[in-house]
Design a protein around this motif. Structure first.
Motif, PDB file in Angstrom:
ATOM      1  N   SER A 303      10.991   8.389  18.936  1.00  0.00           N
ATOM      2  CA  SER A 303      11.126   7.230  18.056  1.00  0.00           C
ATOM      3  C   SER A 303      12.513   6.610  18.237  1.00  0.00           C
ATOM      4  N   LYS A 323       6.207  16.811  15.111  1.00  0.00           N
ATOM      5  CA  LYS A 323       6.009  15.951  13.942  1.00  0.00           C
ATOM      6  C   LYS A 323       4.664  16.302  13.317  1.00  0.00           C
ATOM      7  N   LEU A 333       9.139  16.918   9.922  1.00  0.00           N
ATOM      8  CA  LEU A 333       9.643  17.082  11.277  1.00  0.00           C
ATOM      9  C   LEU A 333      10.164  18.505  11.425  1.00  0.00           C
ATOM     10  N   SER A 361      16.616  12.121  13.015  1.00  0.00           N
ATOM     11  CA  SER A 361      15.177  12.086  13.320  1.00  0.00           C
ATOM     12  C   SER A 361      14.368  11.674  12.091  1.00  0.00           C
ATOM     13  N   HIS A 365      11.959   8.369  12.114  1.00  0.00           N
ATOM     14  CA  HIS A 365      10.515   8.611  12.031  1.00  0.00           C
ATOM     15  C   HIS A 365       9.941   8.280  10.652  1.00  0.00           C
ATOM     16  N   CYS A 367      10.400   9.919   7.813  1.00  0.00           N
ATOM     17  CA  CYS A 367      10.016  11.142   7.087  1.00  0.00           C
ATOM     18  C   CYS A 367      11.086  11.491   6.053  1.00  0.00           C
TER      19      CYS A 367
END
Length: 431
Positions: A303, A323, A333, A361, A365, A367
């Motif tokens: 991503s 993921k 994640l 991350s 993403h 999250c």
């Protein structure tokens, strides 16, 4: 040959580990082998590291990032992964660990009449290979088409015009042709026969050696020489040979193992543990149930994190190991961290770089929860630690799961490990 068992990351006095047989020449040989393993396995640091202990005024040795066996001269060094205790189960557990990382399932327990706890490292490799080969050979042999030339009064293939003209007067009435025939003389049979011979020379257990010799007697012979490891794909109709071909290829040079045979250098079967551990976590995550909820594990999901705004510059991307999406929405994640770099000796806080990387991350993403999964010592129960981040009015959770991998020698042990891992992940999701 003397067998030495060492545990990954533990520091040993060279004179103690090699029982008085340590010399400067031996250290030089080990340094050469370490450098070659680092290159072949793509490691970030030397797997065999030397130091000096001031108290005893002696050279020290430590193995890092690898597990398996290294053989040379009069020594065979078995390197135990850091998360196993010094008991007889570690070899069996380790091979199931590798098997799960490859196939997602426990190694089939087909062997009978063997005390597996007494088997050497190579005995386990040979046993896995023998069991796979016995099953595959009970179905059929690997045959592939190859082109052969022939001559007869009858045309049995494609006419070879050049040879036909040459033989027109010397052998009138003869037709020269080439045809495709199914043959046992192929690279896969050559590889499997080579592996059988190599393992037969290394195993100690007489029952396993006997099984290998029987295999050698029934394996098709090859008249040609082929390059190993074999790079071509195994034909679909011979997928029952897949496991045996993987073991043989790994022994020859493979992706997760390094194999050498040059003069007195001997054989080696060494795993880059970080890579195997990442695959193990991926395969294990896919087998969790989460109470029957629909979920998908996507490995190496990429991503965009920061887009380049100047010509010729590169953008930043984040690629977590896994993921996990529930009902189509990414919620977790997971990064598998084999090295387990703690900021403190008590193991209460992971390295800042790992936490920052995971947070980046999470942002890219979309999250809210991220997990680092690291192996812990066999004496520690599987547990989790949680940190909360407040950034820009949003709340994020970063967690560390210490996973007890001490025993995956049976289906029951692997099932218990999965239950413990799922329980900790559910705690983090519902926190």
């Amino acid at each position: 040959m003397k067998t030495i068992v060492a545990k990954e990351l533990e520091i040993y006095l060279c004179k103690t580990l090699f029982k008085g047989g340590y010399t400067n020449k031996l250290e030089s040989r080990l340094r050469e082998k370490s450098h070659r393993l680092k290159q072949e396995l793509g490691l970030g640091e030397e797997p065999v590291q030397f130091g000096y202990d001031r108290a005893s005024r002696s050279r020290t040795i430590k193995f890092s990032g690898i597990a398996g066996t290294v053989s040379f001269d009069a020594y065979q060094i078995e390197i135990m992964p850091k998360f196993y205790a010094a008991d007889d189960k570690w070899r069996e557990s380790m091979f199931n660990f590798i098997y799960i990382a490859r196939s997602g399932r426990i190694r089939p327990q087909r062997a009978s009449g063997l005390r597996q706890s007494r088997l050497s490292f190579y005995d386990h490799i040979a046993l896995m290979f023998a069991e796979s080969m016995e099953y595959a050979l009970s179905r059929d042999n690997i045959q592939q088409y190859r082109t052969v030339d022939g001559a007869s009064p009858y045309l049995r293939g494609r006419l070879m015009l050049t040879e036909q003209v040459r033989g027109l007067f010397a052998h009138p009435g003869q037709l020269y042709y080439e045809q495709n025939v199914l043959s046992d003389d192929n690279a896969f049979n050559y590889l499997l026969r080579w592996c059988t011979d190599a393992l037969s020379s290394m195993v100690r257990n007489p029952e396993i050696k006997r099984r290998l010799l029987i295999l050698r007697a029934v394996l098709p012979r090859t008249s040609s020489f082929f390059k190993i490891p074999v790079d071509e794909q195994l034909p679909p109709q011979y997928q029952h040979y897949r496991e045996a071909v993987q073991i043989a290829n790994n022994l020859a040079a493979g992706i997760s193992a390094s194999h050498q045979q040059a003069g007195k250098d001997g054989y080696g079967y060494v795993m880059a543990m970080a890579a195997v551990y990442e695959k193990f976590i991926e395969k294990t995550l896919k087998q969790l149930s989460f109470g029957g909820r629909s979920f998908v594990v996507e490995p190496q999901a990429r991503s965009l994190f920061a887009a380049a705004r100047e010509p010729g510059m590169k953008s930043f991307y984040t690629i977590p190991d896994n993921k996990v999406s529930f009902d189509g929405k990414p919620q977790l994640l997971i990064d598998a961290k084999y090295k387990n770099n703690f900021m403190d000796n008590a193991g209460k806080k992971p390295a800042n770089s790992d936490a920052y990387q995971l947070f980046a991350s999470l942002v890219s993403h979309g999250c809210r929860r991220g997990v680092l999964i690291s192996p812990c010592d066999g004496a520690v129960r599987t547990c989790s630690k949680i940190w909360e981040i407040n950034a820009g009015g949003e709340s994020y959770i970063i967690a560390l799961i210490l996973l007890n991998l001490h025993d995956v020698s049976t289906n029951a042990a692997f099932a218990a490990l999965k239950r413990d891992l799922e329980e900790e992940i559910v705690k983090i999701i519902t926190y």
